[in-house]
Design a protein around this motif. Structure first.
Motif, PDB file in Angstrom:
ATOM      1  N   CYS A 114     -32.869  -2.864 -63.739  1.00 45.86           N
ATOM      2  CA  CYS A 114     -33.123  -4.013 -64.167  1.00 45.86           C
ATOM      3  C   CYS A 114     -32.300  -4.361 -65.271  1.00 45.86           C
ATOM      4  CB  CYS A 114     -34.710  -3.925 -64.719  1.00 45.86           C
ATOM      5  SG  CYS A 114     -34.838  -5.835 -65.346  1.00 45.86           S
ATOM      6  N   LEU A 115     -31.739  -5.585 -65.279  1.00 49.03           N
ATOM      7  CA  LEU A 115     -30.754  -6.198 -66.369  1.00 49.03           C
ATOM      8  C   LEU A 115     -31.551  -7.176 -66.834  1.00 49.03           C
ATOM      9  CD1 LEU A 115     -28.002  -6.381 -67.692  1.00 49.03           C
ATOM     10  CD2 LEU A 115     -27.280  -7.947 -66.167  1.00 49.03           C
ATOM     11  N   VAL A 116     -31.850  -7.000 -68.459  1.00 47.82           N
ATOM     12  CA  VAL A 116     -32.639  -7.975 -68.883  1.00 47.82           C
ATOM     13  C   VAL A 116     -31.712  -8.806 -69.856  1.00 47.82           C
ATOM     14  CG1 VAL A 116     -34.275  -8.136 -70.737  1.00 47.82           C
ATOM     15  CG2 VAL A 116     -34.774  -6.165 -69.087  1.00 47.82           C
ATOM     16  N   VAL A 117     -32.075 -10.024 -69.756  1.00 47.40           N
ATOM     17  CA  VAL A 117     -31.171 -10.827 -70.600  1.00 47.40           C
ATOM     18  C   VAL A 117     -32.429 -11.787 -71.517  1.00 47.40           C
ATOM     19  CG1 VAL A 117     -29.137 -10.806 -69.129  1.00 47.40           C
ATOM     20  CG2 VAL A 117     -30.868 -12.674 -68.861  1.00 47.40           C
ATOM     21  N   GLN A 118     -31.722 -12.399 -72.286  1.00 41.65           N
ATOM     22  CA  GLN A 118     -32.547 -13.496 -73.249  1.00 41.65           C
ATOM     23  C   GLN A 118     -31.376 -14.577 -73.436  1.00 41.65           C
ATOM     24  OE1 GLN A 118     -33.561 -11.576 -77.050  1.00 41.65           O
ATOM     25  NE2 GLN A 118     -35.328 -10.367 -76.182  1.00 41.65           N
ATOM     26  N   LEU A 136     -35.207 -12.826 -61.553  1.00 41.53           N
ATOM     27  CA  LEU A 136     -36.686 -13.364 -61.693  1.00 41.53           C
ATOM     28  C   LEU A 136     -36.872 -13.748 -63.139  1.00 41.53           C
ATOM     29  CD1 LEU A 136     -38.463  -9.826 -60.565  1.00 41.53           C
ATOM     30  CD2 LEU A 136     -38.026 -12.035 -59.237  1.00 41.53           C
ATOM     31  N   LEU A 137     -37.316 -14.886 -63.387  1.00 40.25           N
ATOM     32  CA  LEU A 137     -37.804 -15.633 -64.776  1.00 40.25           C
ATOM     33  C   LEU A 137     -39.304 -15.439 -64.886  1.00 40.25           C
ATOM     34  CD1 LEU A 137     -37.050 -17.053 -67.123  1.00 40.25           C
ATOM     35  CD2 LEU A 137     -37.029 -19.257 -65.734  1.00 40.25           C
ATOM     36  N   PHE A 138     -39.545 -15.108 -65.691  1.00 38.32           N
ATOM     37  CA  PHE A 138     -40.985 -14.625 -66.104  1.00 38.32           C
ATOM     38  C   PHE A 138     -41.503 -15.820 -67.175  1.00 38.32           C
ATOM     39  CE2 PHE A 138     -39.513 -10.525 -64.648  1.00 38.32           C
ATOM     40  CZ  PHE A 138     -40.284 -10.146 -63.693  1.00 38.32           C
ATOM     41  N   THR A 139     -42.335 -16.577 -67.037  1.00 38.86           N
ATOM     42  CA  THR A 139     -42.631 -17.831 -67.633  1.00 38.86           C
ATOM     43  C   THR A 139     -43.824 -18.419 -67.478  1.00 38.86           C
ATOM     44  OG1 THR A 139     -41.679 -19.725 -69.018  1.00 38.86           O
ATOM     45  CG2 THR A 139     -41.279 -19.678 -66.721  1.00 38.86           C
ATOM     46  N   ASP A 140     -44.407 -18.894 -68.812  1.00 33.73           N
ATOM     47  CA  ASP A 140     -45.600 -19.902 -68.388  1.00 33.73           C
ATOM     48  C   ASP A 140     -45.170 -21.257 -68.228  1.00 33.73           C
ATOM     49  OD1 ASP A 140     -46.609 -21.007 -71.510  1.00 33.73           O
ATOM     50  OD2 ASP A 140     -45.058 -19.392 -71.141  1.00 33.73           O
ATOM     51  N   SER A 141     -43.877 -21.558 -68.452  1.00 33.09           N
ATOM     52  CA  SER A 141     -43.434 -22.868 -68.404  1.00 33.09           C
ATOM     53  C   SER A 141     -43.367 -23.330 -67.183  1.00 33.09           C
ATOM     54  CB  SER A 141     -42.054 -23.202 -68.970  1.00 33.09           C
ATOM     55  OG  SER A 141     -41.441 -24.318 -68.994  1.00 33.09           O
ATOM     56  N   ALA A 142     -43.401 -24.847 -66.848  1.00 32.30           N
ATOM     57  CA  ALA A 142     -43.555 -25.379 -65.541  1.00 32.30           C
ATOM     58  C   ALA A 142     -42.005 -25.975 -65.218  1.00 32.30           C
ATOM     59  CB  ALA A 142     -44.480 -26.676 -65.362  1.00 32.30           C
ATOM     60  N   VAL A 143     -41.133 -24.774 -65.192  1.00 33.47           N
ATOM     61  CA  VAL A 143     -39.735 -24.999 -64.988  1.00 33.47           C
ATOM     62  C   VAL A 143     -39.337 -25.042 -63.527  1.00 33.47           C
ATOM     63  CG1 VAL A 143     -39.420 -22.682 -65.499  1.00 33.47           C
ATOM     64  CG2 VAL A 143     -37.525 -24.388 -65.884  1.00 33.47           C
ATOM     65  N   LEU A 156     -31.867  -8.861 -62.034  1.00 37.24           N
ATOM     66  CA  LEU A 156     -31.735  -9.924 -63.195  1.00 37.24           C
ATOM     67  C   LEU A 156     -32.963 -10.184 -63.521  1.00 37.24           C
ATOM     68  CD1 LEU A 156     -29.569 -10.860 -65.268  1.00 37.24           C
ATOM     69  CD2 LEU A 156     -29.407 -12.799 -63.494  1.00 37.24           C
ATOM     70  N   CYS A 157     -33.528 -10.182 -64.921  1.00 36.70           N
ATOM     71  CA  CYS A 157     -34.729 -10.462 -65.274  1.00 36.70           C
ATOM     72  C   CYS A 157     -34.795 -11.188 -66.724  1.00 36.70           C
ATOM     73  CB  CYS A 157     -35.755  -9.408 -65.616  1.00 36.70           C
ATOM     74  SG  CYS A 157     -36.179  -8.693 -64.043  1.00 36.70           S
ATOM     75  N   ALA A 158     -35.519 -12.047 -67.072  1.00 33.45           N
ATOM     76  CA  ALA A 158     -35.919 -12.755 -68.340  1.00 33.45           C
ATOM     77  C   ALA A 158     -37.080 -13.224 -68.276  1.00 33.45           C
ATOM     78  CB  ALA A 158     -34.824 -13.918 -68.466  1.00 33.45           C
ATOM     79  N   ALA A 159     -37.780 -12.952 -69.662  1.00 28.31           N
ATOM     80  CA  ALA A 159     -39.063 -13.379 -70.046  1.00 28.31           C
ATOM     81  C   ALA A 159     -39.120 -14.155 -71.046  1.00 28.31           C
ATOM     82  CB  ALA A 159     -40.195 -12.169 -69.939  1.00 28.31           C
ATOM     83  N   THR A 160     -39.832 -15.120 -71.140  1.00 32.16           N
ATOM     84  CA  THR A 160     -39.725 -16.231 -72.241  1.00 32.16           C
ATOM     85  C   THR A 160     -40.923 -17.344 -72.011  1.00 32.16           C
ATOM     86  OG1 THR A 160     -38.567 -17.540 -73.852  1.00 32.16           O
ATOM     87  CG2 THR A 160     -38.140 -17.928 -71.582  1.00 32.16           C
ATOM     88  N   SER A 161     -41.399 -17.790 -73.286  1.00 30.34           N
ATOM     89  CA  SER A 161     -42.190 -19.031 -73.587  1.00 30.34           C
ATOM     90  C   SER A 161     -41.502 -20.075 -73.986  1.00 30.34           C
ATOM     91  CB  SER A 161     -43.745 -18.726 -73.845  1.00 30.34           C
ATOM     92  OG  SER A 161     -44.406 -17.956 -72.908  1.00 30.34           O
ATOM     93  N   VAL A 162     -40.389 -19.804 -74.672  1.00 35.74           N
ATOM     94  CA  VAL A 162     -39.699 -20.778 -75.461  1.00 35.74           C
ATOM     95  C   VAL A 162     -38.190 -20.741 -75.074  1.00 35.74           C
ATOM     96  CG1 VAL A 162     -41.239 -20.602 -77.468  1.00 35.74           C
ATOM     97  CG2 VAL A 162     -39.207 -18.876 -77.329  1.00 35.74           C
ATOM     98  N   ASN A 163     -37.447 -21.766 -75.543  1.00 36.46           N
ATOM     99  CA  ASN A 163     -36.071 -21.929 -74.986  1.00 36.46           C
ATOM    100  C   ASN A 163     -35.905 -21.428 -73.635  1.00 36.46           C
ATOM    101  OD1 ASN A 163     -35.577 -22.409 -77.760  1.00 36.46           O
ATOM    102  ND2 ASN A 163     -35.066 -20.346 -78.256  1.00 36.46           N
ATOM    103  N   PHE A 206     -45.285  -7.241 -72.782  1.00 37.27           N
ATOM    104  CA  PHE A 206     -44.869  -7.682 -71.445  1.00 37.27           C
ATOM    105  C   PHE A 206     -43.760  -6.734 -70.848  1.00 37.27           C
ATOM    106  CE2 PHE A 206     -42.638  -9.828 -68.179  1.00 37.27           C
ATOM    107  CZ  PHE A 206     -43.573 -10.023 -67.148  1.00 37.27           C
ATOM    108  N   LEU A 207     -42.820  -6.773 -71.696  1.00 30.47           N
ATOM    109  CA  LEU A 207     -41.481  -5.784 -71.067  1.00 30.47           C
ATOM    110  C   LEU A 207     -42.230  -4.260 -70.912  1.00 30.47           C
ATOM    111  CD1 LEU A 207     -39.667  -8.342 -71.433  1.00 30.47           C
ATOM    112  CD2 LEU A 207     -37.905  -6.732 -72.398  1.00 30.47           C
ATOM    113  N   LEU A 208     -42.678  -3.935 -71.699  1.00 27.42           N
ATOM    114  CA  LEU A 208     -43.186  -2.232 -71.877  1.00 27.42           C
ATOM    115  C   LEU A 208     -44.057  -2.124 -70.588  1.00 27.42           C
ATOM    116  CD1 LEU A 208     -43.322  -1.556 -75.431  1.00 27.42           C
ATOM    117  CD2 LEU A 208     -41.511  -0.908 -74.083  1.00 27.42           C
TER     118      LEU A 208
END
Length: 268
Positions: free
Chosen positions: A88-92, A43-50, A15-22, A74-76
């Motif tokens: 891979c299951l991609v979600v937003q 996996l959560l791909f982010t630059d946020s300090a979460v 399970l994957c998600a990639a974001t810098s917002v929300n 990034f996804l490609l």
């Protein structure tokens, strides 16, 4: 609500998600999937300090995704380096699993499956990337020199390069199966495994639950394309007028910022 147990086991899927917002809303979407399914990894791909409270979510630091085009890049080109499973299951933030009991084993017979696109009628109409299942071998081909990378990434996969990908042996799910996998512009959330689209959220989770998520968004401009539909849904029920006013205000503020940026003199 679907039953919490028994959980579906998908050891061949990450399970994957990639974001810098929300980011917090994205975490909630991942948690909604993990409530019903045991994946090989999340996996959560982010630059946020979460720091997600859910122990199953692993944060993978990446450079900031400063635009939707950067997300596509990034996804490609980048995500495949981190996915070790066959799929891979991609979600937003605005989509997640609805009912794991609607999972069909034949979903794994295909290299790409996402909600269908009703606006296309030439057969290349599968599908949306915001809630999508893709094989790792397809992800690897997206980095092949023969693949014409472009934005948005799901159009690049499902339309621009579909014929080429099929020539490499990739299989795209048929439209009928795609609509059982996910609802977006087409399909029925009452019968699909998952969904994508902020305008679907008040319908699938209720206006009150959606409102909590909306208030926590750091980029409310992400709903701008469907603000009329969303506003109409949240306006119903207690507090509806207040919610409607807030959404319309936020939309007006977003549009004013866009206009201000467009009219700003270039930096010297």
């Amino acid at each position: 609500m679907p039953p919490a147990f028994p959980k579906l086991s998908l050891p061949q899927v990450t399970l994957c998600a990639a974001t810098s917002v929300n980011v917090q809303a994205t975490v909630r979407a991942l948690e909604a999937c993990l409530e019903q399914i045991d994946f090989a990894a999340c996996l959560l791909f982010t630059d946020s300090a979460v720091g997600p409270a859910h122990p199953g979510i692993r944060v993978v630091p990446i450079n900031q995704l400063g635009s939707s085009a950067a997300y596509s890049d990034f996804l490609l080109a980048g995500m495949a380096d981190h996915v070790e499973t066959s799929y891979c299951l991609v979600v937003q933030w605005d989509g997640h699993v609805l009912d794991a009991a609607r999972w069909l084993p034949e979903f794994l017979d295909y290299d790409y499956i996402g909600a269908s696109w009703p606006q296309f009628d030439n057969g290349h109409d599968v599908g949306n990337g915001g809630f999508s299942l893709r094989s790792r071998r397809l992800m690897a081909l997206c980095r092949d020199p023969g693949f014409r990378a472009s934005h948005p990434e799901d159009i690049a996969i499902g339309r621009v390069n579909r014929t080429w990908l099929e020539g490499q042996g990739m299989r795209f799910a048929p439209r009928a199966l795609a609509d059982r996998f996910a609802a977006e512009r087409a399909g029925d959330p009452a019968g699909s495994f998952g969904y994508h689209g902020a305008w679907r959220m008040p319908e699938v989770m209720g206006a009150a639950a959606f409102w909590e998520i909306y208030l926590a968004l750091d980029d409310r401009g992400t709903i701008r394309h469907d603000v009329a539909s969303i506003a109409g849904q949240v306006a119903r029920g207690p507090g509806g007028l207040r919610r409607l006013t807030r959404i319309l205000w936020d939309y007006a503020v977003y549009e004013l910022r866009v206009l201000a940026k467009a009219w700003s003199p270039p930096a010297r």
